[in-house]
Design a protein around this motif. Structure first.
Motif, PDB file in Angstrom:
ATOM      1  N   LYS A 122     -68.026 -39.978 -18.581  1.00 51.09           N
ATOM      2  CA  LYS A 122     -69.094 -40.226 -17.594  1.00 51.09           C
ATOM      3  C   LYS A 122     -70.460 -40.071 -18.252  1.00 51.09           C
ATOM      4  O   LYS A 122     -71.424 -40.720 -17.843  1.00 51.09           O
TER       5      LYS A 122
ATOM      6  N   VAL B  29     -73.944 -34.988  -6.743  1.00 51.55           N
ATOM      7  CA  VAL B  29     -72.511 -35.154  -6.973  1.00 51.55           C
ATOM      8  C   VAL B  29     -72.234 -34.561  -8.344  1.00 51.55           C
ATOM      9  O   VAL B  29     -73.054 -34.708  -9.258  1.00 51.55           O
TER      10      VAL B  29
ATOM     11  N   LYS C 254     -69.625 -34.290 -11.588  1.00 56.33           N
ATOM     12  CA  LYS C 254     -68.541 -35.049 -12.209  1.00 56.33           C
ATOM     13  C   LYS C 254     -68.161 -34.468 -13.561  1.00 56.33           C
ATOM     14  O   LYS C 254     -69.032 -34.266 -14.411  1.00 56.33           O
TER      15      LYS C 254
ATOM     16  N   VAL D 259     -64.348 -35.720  -9.626  1.00 50.48           N
ATOM     17  CA  VAL D 259     -65.634 -35.935  -8.949  1.00 50.48           C
ATOM     18  C   VAL D 259     -65.667 -35.102  -7.671  1.00 50.48           C
ATOM     19  O   VAL D 259     -64.759 -35.182  -6.854  1.00 50.48           O
TER      20      VAL D 259
ATOM     21  N   GLU E 222     -75.419 -35.734 -10.607  1.00 58.72           N
ATOM     22  CA  GLU E 222     -76.274 -36.879 -10.284  1.00 58.72           C
ATOM     23  C   GLU E 222     -76.620 -36.899  -8.803  1.00 58.72           C
ATOM     24  O   GLU E 222     -75.936 -36.290  -7.982  1.00 58.72           O
ATOM     25  N   ASP E 223     -77.693 -37.609  -8.480  1.00 55.54           N
ATOM     26  CA  ASP E 223     -78.113 -37.719  -7.085  1.00 55.54           C
ATOM     27  C   ASP E 223     -77.039 -38.432  -6.284  1.00 55.54           C
ATOM     28  O   ASP E 223     -76.429 -39.387  -6.760  1.00 55.54           O
ATOM     29  N   ARG E 224     -76.849 -37.938  -5.073  1.00 56.15           N
ATOM     30  CA  ARG E 224     -75.889 -38.599  -4.188  1.00 56.15           C
ATOM     31  C   ARG E 224     -76.560 -39.812  -3.564  1.00 56.15           C
ATOM     32  O   ARG E 224     -77.672 -39.734  -3.056  1.00 56.15           O
ATOM     33  N   LEU E 225     -75.873 -40.930  -3.621  1.00 60.95           N
ATOM     34  CA  LEU E 225     -76.412 -42.178  -3.080  1.00 60.95           C
ATOM     35  C   LEU E 225     -75.756 -42.468  -1.745  1.00 60.95           C
ATOM     36  O   LEU E 225     -74.599 -42.102  -1.509  1.00 60.95           O
TER      37      LEU E 225
ATOM     38  N   GLU F  76     -69.916 -48.763  -0.144  1.00 59.66           N
ATOM     39  CA  GLU F  76     -69.280 -48.799  -1.460  1.00 59.66           C
ATOM     40  C   GLU F  76     -68.468 -50.078  -1.629  1.00 59.66           C
ATOM     41  O   GLU F  76     -67.729 -50.467  -0.723  1.00 59.66           O
TER      42      GLU F  76
ATOM     43  N   LYS G 101     -61.178 -44.487   0.288  1.00 61.10           N
ATOM     44  CA  LYS G 101     -60.678 -43.422  -0.583  1.00 61.10           C
ATOM     45  C   LYS G 101     -60.255 -42.167   0.163  1.00 61.10           C
ATOM     46  O   LYS G 101     -59.403 -41.428  -0.310  1.00 61.10           O
TER      47      LYS G 101
ATOM     48  N   LEU H 139     -71.994 -46.605  -9.501  1.00 63.48           N
ATOM     49  CA  LEU H 139     -71.443 -45.248  -9.397  1.00 63.48           C
ATOM     50  C   LEU H 139     -70.589 -44.960 -10.611  1.00 63.48           C
ATOM     51  O   LEU H 139     -70.589 -43.855 -11.149  1.00 63.48           O
ATOM     52  N   GLU H 140     -69.802 -45.957 -10.988  1.00 61.15           N
ATOM     53  CA  GLU H 140     -68.891 -45.773 -12.121  1.00 61.15           C
ATOM     54  C   GLU H 140     -68.391 -47.121 -12.572  1.00 61.15           C
ATOM     55  O   GLU H 140     -68.395 -48.084 -11.817  1.00 61.15           O
TER      56      GLU H 140
HETATM   57  P1  AMP Z   1     -65.250 -41.753  -9.048  1.00 59.53           P
HETATM   58  O1  AMP Z   1     -64.036 -40.939  -9.356  1.00 59.53           O
HETATM   59  O2  AMP Z   1     -66.339 -41.706 -10.072  1.00 59.53           O
HETATM   60  O3  AMP Z   1     -64.852 -43.088  -8.512  1.00 59.53           O
HETATM   61  O4  AMP Z   1     -65.912 -41.107  -7.756  1.00 59.53           O
HETATM   62  C1  AMP Z   1     -65.142 -40.913  -6.644  1.00 59.53           C
HETATM   63  C2  AMP Z   1     -65.926 -41.215  -5.430  1.00 59.53           C
HETATM   64  O5  AMP Z   1     -67.009 -40.298  -5.324  1.00 59.53           O
HETATM   65  C3  AMP Z   1     -66.590 -42.575  -5.404  1.00 59.53           C
HETATM   66  O6  AMP Z   1     -65.730 -43.586  -5.019  1.00 59.53           O
HETATM   67  C4  AMP Z   1     -67.689 -42.336  -4.375  1.00 59.53           C
HETATM   68  O7  AMP Z   1     -67.146 -42.398  -3.084  1.00 59.53           O
HETATM   69  C5  AMP Z   1     -68.077 -40.919  -4.664  1.00 59.53           C
HETATM   70  N1  AMP Z   1     -69.276 -40.895  -5.516  1.00 59.53           N
HETATM   71  C6  AMP Z   1     -69.349 -40.887  -6.861  1.00 59.53           C
HETATM   72  N2  AMP Z   1     -70.630 -40.846  -7.282  1.00 59.53           N
HETATM   73  C7  AMP Z   1     -71.398 -40.838  -6.178  1.00 59.53           C
HETATM   74  C8  AMP Z   1     -72.807 -40.794  -5.939  1.00 59.53           C
HETATM   75  N3  AMP Z   1     -73.703 -40.741  -6.920  1.00 59.53           N
HETATM   76  N4  AMP Z   1     -73.227 -40.807  -4.652  1.00 59.53           N
HETATM   77  C9  AMP Z   1     -72.351 -40.840  -3.632  1.00 59.53           C
HETATM   78  N5  AMP Z   1     -71.011 -40.860  -3.799  1.00 59.53           N
HETATM   79  C10 AMP Z   1     -70.538 -40.865  -5.044  1.00 59.53           C
END
Ligand code: AMP
Ligand code: GLY
Length: 436
Positions: free
Chosen positions: A113, A151, A153, A163, A195-198, A202, A224, A292-293
């Motif tokens: 990440k 958030v 990670k 996460v 990181e900042d939550r957005l 999605e 999810k 986000l990723e």
């Molecule tokens: P990931 O494993 O990186 O896919 O993250 C899992 C879930 O966390 C994502 O599908 C989003 O729902 C949530 N997420 C990750 N990063 C953020 C972010 N910066 N702001 C809000 N939700 C996030």
């Protein structure tokens, strides 16, 4: 199509069952072997090719290369991220076997990440403001100094559990502490990203890439959380719908602000990306996409929904991408078709799924029009199909309208029974379109 390919698919989930079936329907495929696969991939003639399973005890790069040699495969498609990040495609290349998927160096987009966030910064790809650190005191200062939710990670791969989306600064600090100090995820959490939550909607965007060019699949939406209305803990995904209607302006922004700079940046940095680039995006109220990723493999259950929308020759599409000569005309997205992929899970999923329950009603479910029952956590016990994991089946239905696709998927799900079965009731209820 003159080529007759022998294709090895690595993995055992609903995603790999869907890939195996779609590859076996490809005119250029002769045989598709899924290793280790699941009971759904047991020997059948699927359109053009035979679909069957082969053993694979541990998906290490060397074991995958050995399985590919044993199968005399001329194309390998690696499903999960762990073997990609461990260098499966590099090991296959050493053996001269074409593989669809990124090299180890390119898989860092998902494997780290910190790499992803710094890469996004270098290439001006919109992503949330962040701190990368290995020091808990620094993480705590940053979290408490931010006037908004964050958030947390883990840097490395954590099987989807790395996460944390906390609801307070205390919770965020506790998550950082668990990763950095208690080492809950071992080395994978020795460095973290805060990181900042957005906020927003999605989206999952999959692009098949050959290092230079890309072919973007319809936009999908995953659900999810385990419970209806997006409540409860995060899972690998409880259901997906596609296509999500995205207007031309947003499609263009996703392509020019996220996908193209990623591909160009990876090439520039000497890590050309081949394989599927799966961007997890948050679209804000102004219609701006934020990254986000990146995942470096197909989503599950997005893939089940997406492949149901495609016809043509998936094997040719992936083989072209693998050799750096993508032929986007190999696959056609059928216009006006909608799909719903609904996950049926075991009691206790995602925390502690129960296994060993007998599954009934598979044939009745598959008899629902335009419906496929894809296996994931199932096992064959002397001819009896039983549950063997958290996500057990993905019921995938298509139709000309979202409402009909959803009705079919739920009608099929109602045919299936196993002790403790649960699924979300709201997949496809709202085919949410982001603001623009
Ligand atoms: P990931 O494993 O990186 O896919 O993250 C899992 C879930 O966390 C994502 O599908 C989003 O729902 C949530 N997420 C990750 N990063 C953020 C972010 N910066 N702001 C809000 N939700 C996030
Ligand atoms: N469904 C989300 C993922 O595959 O990561």
């Amino acid at each position: 199509m003159a080529v007759t390919r022998r294709i090895l698919v690595v993995g055992s989930g609903g995603r790999e069952h869907a890939l195996g079936r779609a590859l076996a329907r490809s005119p250029s495929a002769a045989e598709v072997i899924v290793a280790p696969g699941n009971p759904g991939c047991a020997e059948t003639a699927e359109g053009h090719a035979v679909l069957r399973r082969a053993p694979l005890t541990s998906p290490t790069p060397s074991a995958i290369a050995a399985a590919a040699r044993a199968a005399r495969a001329d194309l390998v498609v690696v499903g999960p991220e762990a073997p990609l990040c461990a260098g499966a495609v590099d090991a296959l290349a050493t053996d001269g076997i074409a593989a669809f998927g990124p090299s180890r160096a390119a898989a860092a987009l998902e494997g780290s990440k910190v790499f992803l966030k710094r890469f996004a910064e270098r290439h001006k790809i919109p992503t949330a403001a962040f701190l990368a650190t290995s020091d808990f005191a620094e993480a705590e200062r940053y979290i408490r100094g931010r006037d908004r939710h964050v958030v947390v990670k883990a840097d490395g791969l954590c099987a989807g559990k790395g996460v944390v989306v906390p609801s307070s600064a205390d919770e965020a600090c506790a998550a950082a502490h668990a990763m950095l100090v208690e080492r809950r995820f071992g080395e994978a959490g020795a460095t973290i990203v805060v990181e900042d939550r957005l906020a927003g909607v999605e989206l999952s965007v999959h692009a098949i890439c050959d290092g230079e060019r890309l072919f973007v699949l319809p936009v999908a939406r995953d659900h999810k959380r385990v419970g209806d209305g997006d409540r409860g803990p995060n899972t690998g995904g409880m259901g997906a719908v596609a296509p999500v209607a995205v207007d031309a302006a947003l499609t263009e922004r996703i392509a020019t602000r996220v996908l193209a700079p990623t591909l160009a940046g990876m090439r520039q940095e000497g890590r050309p990306f081949r394989g599927v680039l799966f961007a997890g995006l948050m679209v804000d109220a102004a219609g701006e996409p934020w990254l986000l990723e990146h995942n470096v493999r197909f989503g599950d259950p997005e893939t089940q929904a997406l492949l149901a929308l495609c016809d043509g020759d998936l094997a040719e599409l992936l083989a072209g991408a693998a050799r750096g000569a993508l032929d986007a005309s190999a696959v056609r997205v059928v216009p006006g078709r909608c799909s719903v992929a609904l996950v049926l899970a075991s009691r206790g999923y995602p925390e502690r799924p129960e296994t060993g329950a007998a599954i009934e009603g598979l044939e009745a479910a598959a008899a629902v029009p335009e419906t496929t029952v894809l296996h994931a956590g199932t096992a064959d016990e002397d001819g009896r199909i039983v549950t063997s994991g958290g996500r057990v089946l993905t019921v995938t239905s298509t139709a000309e309208s979202p409402a009909e696709a959803r009705a079919r998927a739920y009608r099929a799900a109602e045919c299936i029974r196993f002790e403790g079965m649960h699924y979300r009731r709201d997949i496809g209820a709202e085919w949410q379109t982001p603001a623009h």
